[in-house]
Design a protein around this motif. Structure first.
Motif, PDB file in Angstrom:
ATOM      1  N   VAL A 106       0.854  -1.258   0.169  1.00  0.00           N
ATOM      2  CA  VAL A 106       0.050  -0.020   0.039  1.00  0.00           C
ATOM      3  C   VAL A 106       0.967   1.256   0.023  1.00  0.00           C
ATOM      4  N   ILE A 107       1.573   1.379   0.954  1.00  0.00           N
ATOM      5  CA  ILE A 107       2.432   2.854   1.076  1.00  0.00           C
ATOM      6  C   ILE A 107       3.286   2.873  -0.081  1.00  0.00           C
ATOM      7  N   GLU A 108       4.277   2.101  -0.339  1.00  0.00           N
ATOM      8  CA  GLU A 108       4.997   2.391  -1.598  1.00  0.00           C
ATOM      9  C   GLU A 108       4.467   2.555  -3.029  1.00  0.00           C
ATOM     10  N   PRO A 109       3.433   1.739  -3.172  1.00  0.00           N
ATOM     11  CA  PRO A 109       2.707   2.061  -4.440  1.00  0.00           C
ATOM     12  C   PRO A 109       1.865   3.141  -4.428  1.00  0.00           C
ATOM     13  N   LEU A 110       1.468   3.698  -3.354  1.00  0.00           N
ATOM     14  CA  LEU A 110       0.716   4.931  -3.369  1.00  0.00           C
ATOM     15  C   LEU A 110       1.676   6.068  -3.381  1.00  0.00           C
ATOM     16  N   MET A 111       2.924   6.059  -3.052  1.00  0.00           N
ATOM     17  CA  MET A 111       3.887   7.182  -3.078  1.00  0.00           C
ATOM     18  C   MET A 111       4.043   7.303  -4.527  1.00  0.00           C
ATOM     19  N   MET A 112       4.281   6.159  -5.222  1.00  0.00           N
ATOM     20  CA  MET A 112       4.724   5.942  -6.762  1.00  0.00           C
ATOM     21  C   MET A 112       3.618   6.730  -7.450  1.00  0.00           C
ATOM     22  N   LEU A 113       2.340   6.373  -7.088  1.00  0.00           N
ATOM     23  CA  LEU A 113       1.031   6.770  -7.880  1.00  0.00           C
ATOM     24  C   LEU A 113       1.206   8.484  -7.795  1.00  0.00           C
ATOM     25  N   LYS A 114       1.401   9.048  -6.322  1.00  0.00           N
ATOM     26  CA  LYS A 114       1.522  10.481  -6.156  1.00  0.00           C
ATOM     27  C   LYS A 114       2.617  10.977  -6.999  1.00  0.00           C
ATOM     28  N   TRP A 115       3.674  10.423  -6.920  1.00  0.00           N
ATOM     29  CA  TRP A 115       4.832  10.770  -7.700  1.00  0.00           C
ATOM     30  C   TRP A 115       4.679  10.969  -9.228  1.00  0.00           C
ATOM     31  N   ALA A 116       3.947   9.789  -9.608  1.00  0.00           N
ATOM     32  CA  ALA A 116       3.654  10.005 -11.302  1.00  0.00           C
ATOM     33  C   ALA A 116       2.575  11.011 -11.556  1.00  0.00           C
ATOM     34  N   GLY A 117       1.804  11.591 -10.416  1.00  0.00           N
ATOM     35  CA  GLY A 117       0.544  12.435 -10.787  1.00  0.00           C
ATOM     36  C   GLY A 117      -0.680  11.523 -11.124  1.00  0.00           C
ATOM     37  N   ILE A 118      -0.763  10.329 -10.588  1.00  0.00           N
ATOM     38  CA  ILE A 118      -1.857   9.361 -11.116  1.00  0.00           C
ATOM     39  C   ILE A 118      -2.937   9.358  -9.980  1.00  0.00           C
ATOM     40  N   ASP A 119      -4.449   9.992 -10.025  1.00  0.00           N
ATOM     41  CA  ASP A 119      -5.260   9.953  -9.401  1.00  0.00           C
ATOM     42  C   ASP A 119      -6.499   9.265  -9.915  1.00  0.00           C
ATOM     43  N   ASN A 120      -6.930   8.238  -9.345  1.00  0.00           N
ATOM     44  CA  ASN A 120      -7.991   7.411  -9.835  1.00  0.00           C
ATOM     45  C   ASN A 120      -8.907   7.125  -8.896  1.00  0.00           C
ATOM     46  N   GLU A 121     -10.312   7.102  -8.965  1.00  0.00           N
ATOM     47  CA  GLU A 121     -11.414   6.783  -8.000  1.00  0.00           C
ATOM     48  C   GLU A 121     -11.066   5.299  -7.401  1.00  0.00           C
ATOM     49  N   VAL A 122     -11.034   4.444  -8.650  1.00  0.00           N
ATOM     50  CA  VAL A 122     -10.707   2.830  -8.075  1.00  0.00           C
ATOM     51  C   VAL A 122      -9.791   2.736  -7.065  1.00  0.00           C
ATOM     52  N   LEU A 123      -8.352   3.463  -7.386  1.00  0.00           N
ATOM     53  CA  LEU A 123      -7.397   3.166  -6.568  1.00  0.00           C
ATOM     54  C   LEU A 123      -7.584   3.857  -5.196  1.00  0.00           C
ATOM     55  N   ARG A 124      -8.544   5.090  -4.977  1.00  0.00           N
ATOM     56  CA  ARG A 124      -8.465   5.749  -4.053  1.00  0.00           C
ATOM     57  C   ARG A 124      -9.633   4.790  -3.181  1.00  0.00           C
ATOM     58  N   TYR A 125     -10.458   4.201  -3.638  1.00  0.00           N
ATOM     59  CA  TYR A 125     -11.357   3.465  -2.941  1.00  0.00           C
ATOM     60  C   TYR A 125     -10.464   2.141  -2.433  1.00  0.00           C
ATOM     61  N   GLN A 126      -9.733   1.602  -3.146  1.00  0.00           N
ATOM     62  CA  GLN A 126      -9.069   0.370  -2.861  1.00  0.00           C
ATOM     63  C   GLN A 126      -7.895   0.647  -1.832  1.00  0.00           C
ATOM     64  N   MET A 127      -7.066   1.695  -1.982  1.00  0.00           N
ATOM     65  CA  MET A 127      -6.118   1.779  -1.239  1.00  0.00           C
ATOM     66  C   MET A 127      -5.967   3.340  -0.346  1.00  0.00           C
ATOM     67  N   ARG A 128      -7.116   4.059  -0.673  1.00  0.00           N
ATOM     68  CA  ARG A 128      -7.030   5.413  -0.153  1.00  0.00           C
ATOM     69  C   ARG A 128      -6.059   6.221  -0.749  1.00  0.00           C
ATOM     70  N   SER A 129      -5.229   7.047  -0.076  1.00  0.00           N
ATOM     71  CA  SER A 129      -4.431   8.031  -0.671  1.00  0.00           C
ATOM     72  C   SER A 129      -3.066   7.928   0.226  1.00  0.00           C
ATOM     73  N   PHE A 130      -2.054   8.630  -0.587  1.00  0.00           N
ATOM     74  CA  PHE A 130      -0.725   8.621   0.332  1.00  0.00           C
ATOM     75  C   PHE A 130      -0.726   9.525   1.464  1.00  0.00           C
ATOM     76  N   GLU A 131      -1.614  10.418   1.288  1.00  0.00           N
ATOM     77  CA  GLU A 131      -1.738  11.455   2.654  1.00  0.00           C
ATOM     78  C   GLU A 131      -2.661  10.306   3.858  1.00  0.00           C
ATOM     79  N   ASP A 132      -3.534   9.569   3.530  1.00  0.00           N
ATOM     80  CA  ASP A 132      -4.048   8.486   4.410  1.00  0.00           C
ATOM     81  C   ASP A 132      -2.878   7.603   5.127  1.00  0.00           C
ATOM     82  N   ALA A 133      -2.188   7.166   4.215  1.00  0.00           N
ATOM     83  CA  ALA A 133      -1.019   6.291   4.572  1.00  0.00           C
ATOM     84  C   ALA A 133      -0.160   7.021   5.755  1.00  0.00           C
ATOM     85  N   VAL A 134       0.109   8.205   5.394  1.00  0.00           N
ATOM     86  CA  VAL A 134       0.800   8.878   6.367  1.00  0.00           C
ATOM     87  C   VAL A 134       0.111   9.240   7.503  1.00  0.00           C
TER      88      VAL A 134
END
Length: 202
Positions: A106-134
């Motif tokens: 969860v944490i590293e994939p979310l960081m990579m998505l944030k780094w890549a500027g990728i925001d997707n509703e399905v991903l947010r539902y499944q894993m939340r956000s990097f900010e949620d992980a922090v």
């Protein structure tokens, strides 16, 4: 003897820091390999047994271990005398395993998505956000200076290393203080100093 395949200034630097923290450098053959870097430099090393040509990679006889969380778990179970991870049956074992796997899945994939500027509703539902992980990390640190409370573990080095590697400074003071506690440790400083010196001399 175990063999650790390491590329300086990469994800495997956190494993080098753990090896130093555990005091097991004399039990592990550390071999430097090249990897393909994000800037296009480097490339796969035929001496590296990792199936994707990445690091870290740990070889123990015929057994091959890769992915940072797996390597850390393997080392802390293999050398329990170092005290860097609860063993089966010990308190906080489940919490320890959860942090290792939560980081990898969860944490590293979310960081990579944030780094890549990728925001997707399905991903947010499944894993939340990097900010949620922090925020999850921040909540855990309310119970002590480390993720397991009063006991430092390899999970602290694993997860704090992401912020160091990615040069991310979280807004939560408690998380920032925890990262500093981890990165100020002599083993962590020594690992990064060694790698930085090699990069300068390359």
């Amino acid at each position: 003897m175990l063999t650790f395949f390491h590329a300086p200034n990469s994800r495997s630097t956190s494993i080098l820091a753990l090896i130093k923290e555990m005091g097991i450098e004399d039990k592990i053959d550390i071999r430097e390999v090249t990897i393909r870097r994000q800037d296009g430099s480097g490339g796969p090393d035929p001496a590296n047994p990792h199936p994707d040509g990445k690091v870290p990679c740990l070889q123990d006889g015929d057994d091959l271990v890769y992915e940072r969380a797996a390597v850390m778990l393997y080392l802390t179970d293999r050398f329990p005398e170092a005290g860097m991870g609860p063993l089966p049956g010990e308190p906080k074992r489940g919490t320890y395993l959860s942090w290792l796997f939560h980081y990898q899945g969860v944490i590293e994939p979310l960081m990579m998505l944030k780094w890549a500027g990728i925001d997707n509703e399905v991903l947010r539902y499944q894993m939340r956000s990097f900010e949620d992980a922090v925020a999850h990390i921040d909540a855990a640190l309310a119970d002590g200076p480390w993720l397991l409370g009063e006991r430092m573990s390899a999970a602290d080095l694993l997860i704090s290393g992401l912020f160091l590697f990615a040069k991310i400074e979280p807004e939560q003071p408690r998380v920032r203080d925890w990262i500093k506690r981890c990165t100020d440790r002599p083993a962590e400083k020594a690992a990064w100093a060694e790698d930085n010196a090699k990069a300068m001399n390359a």
